[in-house]
Scaffold this motif. Structure first.
Motif, PDB file in Angstrom:
ATOM      1  N   ALA A  18       0.816  -1.216   0.000  1.00 27.41           N
ATOM      2  CA  ALA A  18       0.000   0.000   0.000  1.00 27.41           C
ATOM      3  C   ALA A  18       0.846   1.260   0.000  1.00 27.41           C
ATOM      4  CB  ALA A  18      -0.930  -0.007   1.216  1.00 27.41           C
ATOM      5  N   ARG A  19       2.113   1.132   0.362  1.00 28.42           N
ATOM      6  CA  ARG A  19       3.006   2.293   0.411  1.00 28.42           C
ATOM      7  C   ARG A  19       3.923   2.378  -0.816  1.00 28.42           C
ATOM      8  NH1 ARG A  19       2.544   3.917   5.961  1.00 28.42           N
ATOM      9  NH2 ARG A  19       1.097   2.455   6.939  1.00 28.42           N
ATOM     10  N   GLY A  20       3.627   1.557  -1.807  1.00 29.87           N
ATOM     11  CA  GLY A  20       4.280   1.694  -3.104  1.00 29.87           C
ATOM     12  C   GLY A  20       5.562   0.914  -3.289  1.00 29.87           C
ATOM     13  N   TYR A  21       5.935   0.085  -2.366  1.00 20.42           N
ATOM     14  CA  TYR A  21       7.160  -0.709  -2.505  1.00 20.42           C
ATOM     15  C   TYR A  21       6.886  -1.975  -3.314  1.00 20.42           C
ATOM     16  CZ  TYR A  21       8.833   2.312   1.279  1.00 20.42           C
ATOM     17  OH  TYR A  21       9.181   3.393   2.054  1.00 20.42           O
ATOM     18  N   ARG A  22       7.853  -2.343  -4.169  1.00 19.93           N
ATOM     19  CA  ARG A  22       7.656  -3.509  -5.029  1.00 19.93           C
ATOM     20  C   ARG A  22       8.870  -4.443  -5.098  1.00 19.93           C
ATOM     21  NH1 ARG A  22       3.449  -1.792  -4.263  1.00 19.93           N
ATOM     22  NH2 ARG A  22       1.682  -1.404  -5.678  1.00 19.93           N
ATOM     23  N   ARG A  23      10.056  -3.928  -4.893  1.00 17.00           N
ATOM     24  CA  ARG A  23      11.271  -4.774  -4.936  1.00 17.00           C
ATOM     25  C   ARG A  23      11.648  -5.084  -3.494  1.00 17.00           C
ATOM     26  NH1 ARG A  23      13.539  -7.671  -8.486  1.00 17.00           N
ATOM     27  NH2 ARG A  23      15.659  -6.893  -8.119  1.00 17.00           N
ATOM     28  N   ILE A  24      11.174  -6.209  -2.994  1.00 13.78           N
ATOM     29  CA  ILE A  24      11.175  -6.469  -1.553  1.00 13.78           C
ATOM     30  C   ILE A  24      12.038  -7.681  -1.218  1.00 13.78           C
ATOM     31  CG2 ILE A  24       9.681  -7.054   0.413  1.00 13.78           C
ATOM     32  CD1 ILE A  24       7.375  -5.707  -1.282  1.00 13.78           C
ATOM     33  N   GLY A  25      12.851  -7.528  -0.185  1.00 12.81           N
ATOM     34  CA  GLY A  25      13.667  -8.626   0.318  1.00 12.81           C
ATOM     35  C   GLY A  25      13.273  -8.982   1.740  1.00 12.81           C
ATOM     36  N   TYR A  26      13.448 -10.259   2.088  1.00  7.52           N
ATOM     37  CA  TYR A  26      13.147 -10.741   3.447  1.00  7.52           C
ATOM     38  C   TYR A  26      14.435 -11.229   4.101  1.00  7.52           C
ATOM     39  CZ  TYR A  26      11.548 -13.668   7.281  1.00  7.52           C
ATOM     40  OH  TYR A  26      11.376 -14.231   8.527  1.00  7.52           O
ATOM     41  N   LEU A  27      14.626 -10.846   5.364  1.00  8.45           N
ATOM     42  CA  LEU A  27      15.824 -11.232   6.095  1.00  8.45           C
ATOM     43  C   LEU A  27      15.394 -11.870   7.416  1.00  8.45           C
ATOM     44  CD1 LEU A  27      16.094  -8.075   4.871  1.00  8.45           C
ATOM     45  CD2 LEU A  27      18.497  -8.577   5.311  1.00  8.45           C
ATOM     46  N   GLY A  28      15.712 -13.165   7.594  1.00 10.55           N
ATOM     47  CA  GLY A  28      15.189 -13.858   8.764  1.00 10.55           C
ATOM     48  C   GLY A  28      16.048 -14.995   9.250  1.00 10.55           C
ATOM     49  N   SER A  29      15.507 -15.726  10.205  1.00 12.77           N
ATOM     50  CA  SER A  29      16.220 -16.812  10.868  1.00 12.77           C
ATOM     51  C   SER A  29      16.171 -18.090  10.037  1.00 12.77           C
ATOM     52  CB  SER A  29      15.603 -17.068  12.249  1.00 12.77           C
ATOM     53  OG  SER A  29      16.140 -18.236  12.817  1.00 12.77           O
ATOM     54  N   GLY A  30      17.292 -18.766  10.001  1.00  9.51           N
ATOM     55  CA  GLY A  30      17.352 -20.057   9.330  1.00  9.51           C
ATOM     56  C   GLY A  30      17.092 -21.207  10.269  1.00  9.51           C
ATOM     57  N   SER A  31      16.791 -20.916  11.527  1.00  5.27           N
ATOM     58  CA  SER A  31      16.551 -21.963  12.520  1.00  5.27           C
ATOM     59  C   SER A  31      15.237 -22.668  12.249  1.00  5.27           C
ATOM     60  CB  SER A  31      16.525 -21.361  13.931  1.00  5.27           C
ATOM     61  OG  SER A  31      16.054 -22.310  14.874  1.00  5.27           O
ATOM     62  N   GLY A  32      15.296 -23.988  12.133  1.00  5.35           N
ATOM     63  CA  GLY A  32      14.078 -24.759  11.927  1.00  5.35           C
ATOM     64  C   GLY A  32      13.158 -24.725  13.131  1.00  5.35           C
ATOM     65  N   GLY A  33      13.697 -24.346  14.299  1.00  6.46           N
ATOM     66  CA  GLY A  33      12.894 -24.307  15.505  1.00  6.46           C
ATOM     67  C   GLY A  33      12.116 -23.020  15.691  1.00  6.46           C
ATOM     68  N   ASP A  34      12.396 -22.016  14.845  1.00 10.08           N
ATOM     69  CA  ASP A  34      11.668 -20.744  14.983  1.00 10.08           C
ATOM     70  C   ASP A  34      10.405 -20.814  14.130  1.00 10.08           C
ATOM     71  OD1 ASP A  34      10.802 -18.184  15.375  1.00 10.08           O
ATOM     72  OD2 ASP A  34      12.729 -17.239  14.979  1.00 10.08           O
ATOM     73  N   HIS A  35       9.426 -21.534  14.626  1.00 14.51           N
ATOM     74  CA  HIS A  35       8.208 -21.772  13.856  1.00 14.51           C
ATOM     75  C   HIS A  35       7.414 -20.504  13.616  1.00 14.51           C
ATOM     76  CE1 HIS A  35       8.807 -26.076  14.211  1.00 14.51           C
ATOM     77  NE2 HIS A  35       9.010 -25.915  15.514  1.00 14.51           N
ATOM     78  N   ARG A  36       7.450 -19.581  14.573  1.00 14.59           N
ATOM     79  CA  ARG A  36       6.639 -18.371  14.431  1.00 14.59           C
ATOM     80  C   ARG A  36       7.196 -17.475  13.320  1.00 14.59           C
ATOM     81  NH1 ARG A  36       6.777 -20.339  19.234  1.00 14.59           N
ATOM     82  NH2 ARG A  36       8.743 -19.378  19.856  1.00 14.59           N
ATOM     83  N   ALA A  37       8.529 -17.380  13.207  1.00 15.72           N
ATOM     84  CA  ALA A  37       9.123 -16.611  12.110  1.00 15.72           C
ATOM     85  C   ALA A  37       8.790 -17.266  10.770  1.00 15.72           C
ATOM     86  CB  ALA A  37      10.631 -16.504  12.294  1.00 15.72           C
TER      87      ALA A  37
END
Length: 341
Positions: free
Chosen positions: A184-203
């Protein structure tokens, strides 16, 4: 004759010591400390003052054997170093302050087998209740919680199959709502940076919801970067540098936690990027400790303290429950995203 403490040889205090100091019988001391029987207020004050001055702590094991319960609430969380969980514990503690119940903490380190062992040890003490983070557990852990015969509450998440009661937010929805805000704020080229831990189910669930929200708008996730170990400023900086080196034309970075987003913010500012025009950033959790940064990071309030308080309220009610309490995460736009179009 007083018992002997095998560790330092000092005699252990008994009811007789308190009775002698207060000038009453041992039976009266027992009644006062157990809050049983008809004892005058004046005598109660005298007994409590004597016990306090002596440093006497009653032995509650005998009472626990009689009732098959102790006034402890087991709380099993993945980590004490992750800033998410102290807020959960704060909500639990505040709610239990006016009750006889006391929380005791165990950590699983995001390992399901360790969590199973901690739950086993907690339940072996016959606590008055059990609070466990998350919905994903081993089969044995689920069986123990299901058959514990005490109030059990799983916290932080409602996307799954609770054993009994659950209090939390939908992380799938939180990720989906974040994607909608970004689009809604006009962004289109988007990257995600997160945990690689298999135990972080919520992420993992937030990323699932995030992808779903992007798909609704016909936008594909341009890139992703995952880390092992702890989140933090350094982790966020490193991932941000790596991602923007690969794809310098990205216009938005979504981090799994505010701590990583803070490192990304500092990296972008140091490299002369205009935020939120050249690039926008958002995190998750709404940590107050980050209020001193150069810019307020867009984030989502994960209702941590309220989750802890609601869970403790269910435990304090001392009734078995299968209640599902879903709280509403709130988007906080801060200063790192453009205004809505």
């Amino acid at each position: 004759m007083r018992g002997r403490n095998p560790f330092d040889g000092k005699p252990q205090l008994t009811l007789r010591d308190v009775a002698e100091a207060a000038g009453v019988s041992e039976m009266t001391v027992s009644r006062v400390l157990r809050n049983r029987g008809d004892v005058s207020d004046r005598t109660r004050v005298r007994v409590f003052e004597a016990a306090r001055e002596l440093g006497y702590v009653p032995n509650k094991i005998a009472g626990a054997l009689a009732s098959n319960r102790v006034n402890l609430v087991g709380v099993v969380i993945p980590s004490l170093s992750n800033m998410v969980f102290p807020d959960i514990l704060g909500g639990i503690g505040k709610m239990l302050d006016d009750t006889p119940l006391q929380p005791v903490i165990g950590t699983s380190h995001y390992d399901p087998d360790t969590e199973e062992k901690v739950i086993y040890e907690m339940l072996s003490w016959r606590p008055s209740g059990l609070i466990v983070a998350g919905l994903e557990h081993t089969t044995a852990a689920r069986a123990m919680m299901r058959n514990a015969g005490i109030p059990v509450v799983e916290v932080m998440d409602v996307d799954g199959d609770p054993v009994a009661a659950a209090v939390g937010i939908s992380h799938i929805r939180a990720g989906q709502d974040m994607a909608r805000e970004i689009i809604a704020r006009g962004y289109r080229r988007i990257g995600y940076l997160g945990s690689g831990s298999g135990g972080d189910h919520r992420a993992r669930k937030r990323l699932e919801g995030f992808r779903k929200g992007l798909d609704e708008a016909g936008v594909a996730l341009a890139d992703s970067c995952f880390y092992e170990g702890m989140s933090g400023f350094g982790t966020g900086r490193k991932m941000t540098a790596e991602m923007l080196t690969r794809l310098p034309d990205l216009d938005f970075l979504y981090y799994n936690t505010d701590m990583n987003a803070a490192g990304g913010l500092l990296y972008c500012l140091e490299n002369g990027m205009r935020i939120p025009d050249d690039i926008g950033l958002a995190g998750f959790n709404s940590f107050d400790v980050l209020d001193g940064l150069p810019m307020r990071i867009a984030t989502m309030d994960s209702c941590r303290t309220e989750i802890g308080a609601k869970a403790a309220e269910l435990i304090a009610a001392n009734a078995l429950s299968d209640a599902l309490i879903a709280l509403e995460p709130t988007f906080l736009e801060g200063e790192t995203v453009r205004p809505r179009a």
